[in-house]
Motif scaffolding. Structure first.
Motif, PDB file in Angstrom:
ATOM      1  N   PRO A  14      62.041 -80.104  20.787  1.00 35.95           N
ATOM      2  CA  PRO A  14      63.395 -79.542  20.946  1.00 35.95           C
ATOM      3  C   PRO A  14      64.332 -80.557  21.601  1.00 35.95           C
ATOM      4  N   ILE A  15      65.561 -80.581  21.131  1.00 36.01           N
ATOM      5  CA  ILE A  15      66.578 -81.499  21.645  1.00 36.01           C
ATOM      6  C   ILE A  15      67.713 -80.681  22.251  1.00 36.01           C
ATOM      7  N   GLN A  16      68.160 -81.098  23.432  1.00 36.53           N
ATOM      8  CA  GLN A  16      69.379 -80.518  23.991  1.00 36.53           C
ATOM      9  C   GLN A  16      70.374 -81.648  24.187  1.00 36.53           C
ATOM     10  N   THR A  17      71.659 -81.328  24.042  1.00 37.99           N
ATOM     11  CA  THR A  17      72.675 -82.367  24.166  1.00 37.99           C
ATOM     12  C   THR A  17      73.916 -81.807  24.837  1.00 37.99           C
ATOM     13  N   GLY A  18      74.670 -82.681  25.449  1.00 37.93           N
ATOM     14  CA  GLY A  18      75.908 -82.291  26.099  1.00 37.93           C
ATOM     15  C   GLY A  18      76.812 -83.497  26.253  1.00 37.93           C
ATOM     16  N   GLY A  19      77.959 -83.261  26.807  1.00 34.86           N
ATOM     17  CA  GLY A  19      78.924 -84.334  27.030  1.00 34.86           C
ATOM     18  C   GLY A  19      80.070 -84.234  26.049  1.00 34.86           C
ATOM     19  N   GLY A  20      81.217 -83.821  26.535  1.00 32.10           N
ATOM     20  CA  GLY A  20      82.399 -83.774  25.698  1.00 32.10           C
ATOM     21  C   GLY A  20      82.465 -82.623  24.718  1.00 32.10           C
ATOM     22  N   ILE A  21      81.589 -81.673  24.860  1.00 32.56           N
ATOM     23  CA  ILE A  21      81.597 -80.519  23.944  1.00 32.56           C
ATOM     24  C   ILE A  21      82.549 -79.481  24.526  1.00 32.56           C
ATOM     25  N   ARG A  22      83.681 -79.286  23.820  1.00 29.53           N
ATOM     26  CA  ARG A  22      84.740 -78.448  24.356  1.00 29.53           C
ATOM     27  C   ARG A  22      85.247 -77.406  23.368  1.00 29.53           C
ATOM     28  N   SER A  23      84.468 -77.166  22.296  1.00 31.83           N
ATOM     29  CA  SER A  23      84.905 -76.157  21.332  1.00 31.83           C
ATOM     30  C   SER A  23      83.702 -75.440  20.729  1.00 31.83           C
ATOM     31  N   ILE A  24      83.962 -74.223  20.286  1.00 34.13           N
ATOM     32  CA  ILE A  24      82.935 -73.429  19.618  1.00 34.13           C
ATOM     33  C   ILE A  24      82.493 -74.150  18.343  1.00 34.13           C
ATOM     34  N   ASP A  25      83.424 -74.765  17.633  1.00 35.20           N
ATOM     35  CA  ASP A  25      83.078 -75.484  16.401  1.00 35.20           C
ATOM     36  C   ASP A  25      82.092 -76.622  16.667  1.00 35.20           C
ATOM     37  N   LYS A  26      82.288 -77.363  17.750  1.00 35.59           N
ATOM     38  CA  LYS A  26      81.355 -78.454  18.078  1.00 35.59           C
ATOM     39  C   LYS A  26      79.979 -77.913  18.442  1.00 35.59           C
ATOM     40  N   ILE A  27      79.961 -76.811  19.170  1.00 35.34           N
ATOM     41  CA  ILE A  27      78.677 -76.194  19.516  1.00 35.34           C
ATOM     42  C   ILE A  27      77.955 -75.793  18.239  1.00 35.34           C
ATOM     43  N   PHE A  45      83.742 -75.040  33.509  1.00 37.25           N
ATOM     44  CA  PHE A  45      84.395 -74.794  34.788  1.00 37.25           C
ATOM     45  C   PHE A  45      85.908 -74.686  34.639  1.00 37.25           C
ATOM     46  N   GLU A  46      86.448 -75.449  33.709  1.00 34.75           N
ATOM     47  CA  GLU A  46      87.883 -75.370  33.461  1.00 34.75           C
ATOM     48  C   GLU A  46      88.271 -74.082  32.735  1.00 34.75           C
ATOM     49  N   ASN A  47      87.356 -73.580  31.921  1.00 34.71           N
ATOM     50  CA  ASN A  47      87.632 -72.382  31.131  1.00 34.71           C
ATOM     51  C   ASN A  47      86.377 -71.515  31.062  1.00 34.71           C
ATOM     52  N   PRO A  48      86.112 -70.733  32.107  1.00 27.80           N
ATOM     53  CA  PRO A  48      84.915 -69.896  32.107  1.00 27.80           C
ATOM     54  C   PRO A  48      84.824 -68.952  30.906  1.00 27.80           C
ATOM     55  N   ASP A  49      85.968 -68.529  30.358  1.00 28.12           N
ATOM     56  CA  ASP A  49      85.930 -67.670  29.172  1.00 28.12           C
ATOM     57  C   ASP A  49      85.292 -68.389  27.987  1.00 28.12           C
ATOM     58  N   PHE A  50      85.497 -69.696  27.895  1.00 30.21           N
ATOM     59  CA  PHE A  50      84.849 -70.496  26.850  1.00 30.21           C
ATOM     60  C   PHE A  50      83.335 -70.435  27.016  1.00 30.21           C
ATOM     61  N   LEU A  51      82.849 -70.592  28.245  1.00 31.74           N
ATOM     62  CA  LEU A  51      81.416 -70.510  28.525  1.00 31.74           C
ATOM     63  C   LEU A  51      80.878 -69.143  28.127  1.00 31.74           C
ATOM     64  N   LYS A  52      81.572 -68.101  28.533  1.00 29.47           N
ATOM     65  CA  LYS A  52      81.119 -66.739  28.225  1.00 29.47           C
ATOM     66  C   LYS A  52      81.086 -66.502  26.717  1.00 29.47           C
ATOM     67  N   ASP A  53      82.113 -66.945  26.017  1.00 28.45           N
ATOM     68  CA  ASP A  53      82.181 -66.798  24.570  1.00 28.45           C
ATOM     69  C   ASP A  53      81.030 -67.559  23.906  1.00 28.45           C
ATOM     70  N   ALA A  54      80.776 -68.771  24.350  1.00 27.44           N
ATOM     71  CA  ALA A  54      79.694 -69.580  23.778  1.00 27.44           C
ATOM     72  C   ALA A  54      78.339 -68.898  23.976  1.00 27.44           C
ATOM     73  N   CYS A  55      78.110 -68.347  25.158  1.00 31.11           N
ATOM     74  CA  CYS A  55      76.846 -67.658  25.427  1.00 31.11           C
ATOM     75  C   CYS A  55      76.690 -66.411  24.558  1.00 31.11           C
ATOM     76  N   THR A  56      77.789 -65.729  24.319  1.00 37.95           N
ATOM     77  CA  THR A  56      77.765 -64.529  23.476  1.00 37.95           C
ATOM     78  C   THR A  56      77.495 -64.892  22.020  1.00 37.95           C
ATOM     79  N   ARG A  57      78.147 -65.925  21.544  1.00 42.07           N
ATOM     80  CA  ARG A  57      78.001 -66.332  20.134  1.00 42.07           C
ATOM     81  C   ARG A  57      76.663 -67.002  19.839  1.00 42.07           C
ATOM     82  N   PHE A  58      76.119 -67.703  20.824  1.00 42.53           N
ATOM     83  CA  PHE A  58      74.901 -68.482  20.600  1.00 42.53           C
ATOM     84  C   PHE A  58      73.852 -68.137  21.669  1.00 42.53           C
ATOM     85  N   PRO A  59      73.307 -66.922  21.607  1.00 37.48           N
ATOM     86  CA  PRO A  59      72.359 -66.482  22.636  1.00 37.48           C
ATOM     87  C   PRO A  59      71.155 -67.423  22.762  1.00 37.48           C
ATOM     88  N   GLY A  60      70.846 -67.778  24.004  1.00 33.96           N
ATOM     89  CA  GLY A  60      69.693 -68.620  24.284  1.00 33.96           C
ATOM     90  C   GLY A  60      69.885 -70.096  23.977  1.00 33.96           C
TER      91      GLY A  60
END
Length: 174
Positions: A14-27, A45-60
């Motif tokens: 399994p691969i995990q990645t991060g850095g500069g990911i700031r949109s649902i489309d990139k996720i 941290f700048e947009n907690p609603d983005f985090l919440k939305d991402a977690c809802t759309r992509f569980p786990g």
């Protein structure tokens, strides 16, 4: 992005990645290319609603990178120190479906001085989200301390690259 996607398609781990990911489309693009988990940091941290939305759309599939200096969240590549305590933010997002917290003590990262076990354990006590320790791992003893304290995972960087921990010593923990 192309290199990460190529790696994800061509390895069996399994691969995990991060850095500069700031949109649902990139996720979505990363996950569709075979990445197992996307790590969000500054954007969360700048947009907690983005985090919440991402977690809802992509569980786990969403991890939260909590980089701290003296307990306070550091963003923008650790250049900005906020007035938000890492443990307080984690408590606020506890029930959002975050797959893991990657907790980095920036004062320890890359130093080979050993982990800040007290800070890691404080985070672990205050959340049910699995904690991945990052920053300062100096030797196999640090890995063993994390295991003894039931910490979910660890990121081993410089200790591996420098030979302070030979890969053979880590294999039994995979």
């Amino acid at each position: 992005r192309e290199l990460i996607c190529s790696i994800a398609r061509n390895v069996a781990v399994p691969i995990q990645t991060g850095g500069g990911i700031r949109s649902i489309d990139k996720i979505e693009a990363m996950l569709e290319s075979g990445v197992s988990r996307v790590i969000l940091g500054t954007a969360a941290f700048e947009n907690p609603d983005f985090l919440k939305d991402a977690c809802t759309r992509f569980p786990g599939a969403i991890a939260l990178s909590v980089d701290v200096k003296d307990g306070y969240i550091a963003t923008h590549g650790w250049r900005t120190i906020t007035d938000i305590k890492g443990v307080d933010f984690i408590a606020q997002v506890e029930d959002w479906g975050i797959a893991a917290i990657i907790y980095t003590d920036t004062s320890k990262d890359g130093t080979l001085e050993g982990i800040n076990i007290d800070s890691i354990l404080e985070v672990q006590r205050r959340t049910s989200i699995p904690v991945i320790a990052s920053g300062g791992i100096a030797g196999i003893e640090d890995i063993q301390r994390l295991i003894e304290n039931n910490v979910y995972g660890a990121i081993v960087g410089l200790a591996l690259y420098s030979g302070a921990i030979p890969i053979e010593q880590l294999e039994k923990y995979f």
